[in-house]
Design an enzyme around this catalytic site. Structure first.
Site, short mmCIF file in Angstrom:
data_model
loop_
_atom_site.label_atom_id
_atom_site.label_comp_id
_atom_site.label_asym_id
_atom_site.label_seq_id
_atom_site.Cartn_x
_atom_site.Cartn_y
_atom_site.Cartn_z
N TRP A 108 0.83 -1.21 0.00
CA TRP A 108 0.00 0.00 0.00
C TRP A 108 0.86 1.25 0.00
CZ3 TRP A 108 -4.26 -1.44 -1.87
CH2 TRP A 108 -4.85 -2.65 -1.51
N ASP A 164 -2.09 6.31 6.28
CA ASP A 164 -3.09 5.36 5.80
C ASP A 164 -3.40 4.41 6.95
OD1 ASP A 164 -4.58 3.38 4.61
OD2 ASP A 164 -3.12 2.92 3.02
N LYS A 171 -12.51 -2.29 6.49
CA LYS A 171 -11.81 -3.18 7.41
C LYS A 171 -12.29 -3.00 8.84
CE LYS A 171 -8.65 -3.58 3.88
NZ LYS A 171 -7.90 -2.74 2.97
C1 LIG Z 1 -7.29 -2.28 1.93
C2 LIG Z 1 -6.27 -1.23 2.01
C3 LIG Z 1 -6.17 -0.22 1.05
C4 LIG Z 1 -7.03 -0.18 -0.19
O1 LIG Z 1 -8.27 0.32 0.12
P1 LIG Z 1 -9.35 0.65 -1.00
O2 LIG Z 1 -10.44 1.26 -0.19
O3 LIG Z 1 -9.72 -0.68 -1.62
O4 LIG Z 1 -8.75 1.56 -1.98
C5 LIG Z 1 -5.22 0.76 1.24
N1 LIG Z 1 -4.41 0.75 2.29
C6 LIG Z 1 -4.47 -0.22 3.24
C7 LIG Z 1 -3.55 -0.16 4.41
C8 LIG Z 1 -5.41 -1.23 3.12
O5 LIG Z 1 -5.48 -2.19 4.06
#
Ligand SMILES: *Cc1c(COP(=O)(O)O)cnc(C)c1O
Length: 361
Positions: free
Chosen positions: A103, A172, A196
């Site tokens: 990511w 993030d 999540k």
């Molecule tokens: C799942 C995830 C993403 C991607 O998220 P989307 O909403 O599908 O774009 C980005 N960063 C992390 C840390 C993730 O776990």
């Protein structure tokens, strides 16, 4: 399968059962308005109270002051990879990035595509992203430092946030937001796809320190500017109403049923502890992340052979334990144990793993 299973999916992931039941119970007639929450105007009083309650609860749970604005956007966390440098790195501003996995790599790519000046000041790629780098030197004058707090795929997590010497952290937090208490004063921007730890797919929470909004260039397209959404309280255009409603219910569950972030943190630590203890005490399972960088949310592990891993995932599923396959890019096994996964669910997994190891060694 007629009954619900224990869900270890990485995302979209398990939601608290009481939340699903509440959605079911009020789906046809939301709070006596005679319509579903799916059918009402985003500008109605009914929906206004949903989005305002979601924001208030998020603010209380995270301890956010008035110096932060809270936005509910679309496009997923991945959209933020592009939107962040676009909004914060106008002129000749520059930023630091730490690369801790898939990511982070994607976030770096999106800044570079736009020709933004970024420095990758640390990376754990040398050891296949199995650890979180320490002792990082940040660049003087950087507008922000970007990190990924929890690396969903590689199973690592920042145990402490780095000392950036006052440079705001842009983070993030898609896979560990609200899983633990955090020092919010270190952050300039926090973003998380909801699917999540917060709710369903379709909404992304973006929390921005208000002074950073002054950096947003005037000449960006309307829909790509943070200020468009901050000025209209996320209601510039139709927001993802249903997803925001579910987020509101998850936040209510976390506040009122669980009792807050300190409570869920304790439970999360206990869940991870019993799982890692089983892995460490066995010569059958092997954790893939370095112990001091291990994630409390995504526990990644291997078995002695790929054949045994396939058998493990299949037998677990037959026993009502779903979603244990590792990310397609790394293989192996992964148990995602987000907020909605209970300690007893993890104990059931530990017992299954213990039995599987004894039968198959
Ligand atoms: C799942 C995830 C993403 C991607 O998220 P989307 O909403 O599908 O774009 C980005 N960063 C992390 C840390 C993730 O776990």
């Amino acid at each position: 399968m007629s009954k619900r299973v224990i869900n270890f999916n990485p995302g979209p992931a398990a939601l608290p059962l009481p939340v699903l039941e509440e959605i079911r119970d009020e789906l046809l007639n939301y709070k006596g308005c005679g319509m579903s929450v799916l059918e009402i105007s985003h500008r109605s009083d009914t929906f206004t109270s949903v989005i305002e309650d979601a924001e208030k609860r998020l603010r209380r749970l995270m301890g956010l002051g008035d110096d932060f604005t809270v936005l509910f956007l679309q496009g997923g966390a991945s959209f933020q990879f592009a939107m962040i440098p676009m909004n914060l790195l106008g002129g000749d501003r520059h930023a630091d990035y730490v690369n801790t996995g898939t990511w982070s790599t994607k976030a770096i790519k999106e800044a570079k595509i736009q020709g933004k000046k970024i420095n990758v000041v640390a990376s754990s790629e040398d050891k296949d992203f199995t650890y979180i780098p320490g002792e990082i030197e940040f660049t003087e004058g950087a507008t922000y430092v970007h990190i990924t707090s929890n690396n969903t795929i590689k199973g690592t997590q920042w145990a402490q946030f780095p000392d950036t010497g006052g440079i705001p952290i842009v983070c993030d937090m898609s896979s560990d937001i609200l899983s633990r208490e955090i020092p919010v004063e270190k952050f300039g921007l926090i973003y998380a796809g909801a699917q999540k730890n917060l709710g369903p797919a379709g909404v992304t929470v973006v929390i921005i320190r208000r002074d950073l909004l002054e950096l947003v260039p005037e000449d960006l397209p309307t829909m790509l500017k943070y200020t468009t959404f901050s000025e209209k309280k996320s209601l510039f255009n139709t927001p993802p109403c249903f997803a925001i409603y579910v987020v509101q219910l998850v936040l209510k569950w976390l506040e009122e049923t669980v009792g807050g972030v300190d409570k869920i943190e304790e439970i999360n630590r206990q869940k991870a502890k019993i799982l890692y203890e089983l892995i460490d005490s066995s010569d059958f399972y092997r954790g893939t992340a370095e112990p001091n960088s291990r994630s409390v949310m995504n526990v990644t592990f291997r078995l002695p052979t790929p054949e045994l891993e396939a058998k493990f995932i299949e037998e677990a599923a037959a026993n009502g334990l779903a979603g244990l396959k590792g990310h397609r890019s790394v293989g192996g096994c992964r148990a995602s144990i987000y907020n909605a996964t209970s300690l007893s669910a993890v104990q059931t997994l530990v017992d299954f793993m213990d039995g599987f190891a004894k039968k198959n060694r």
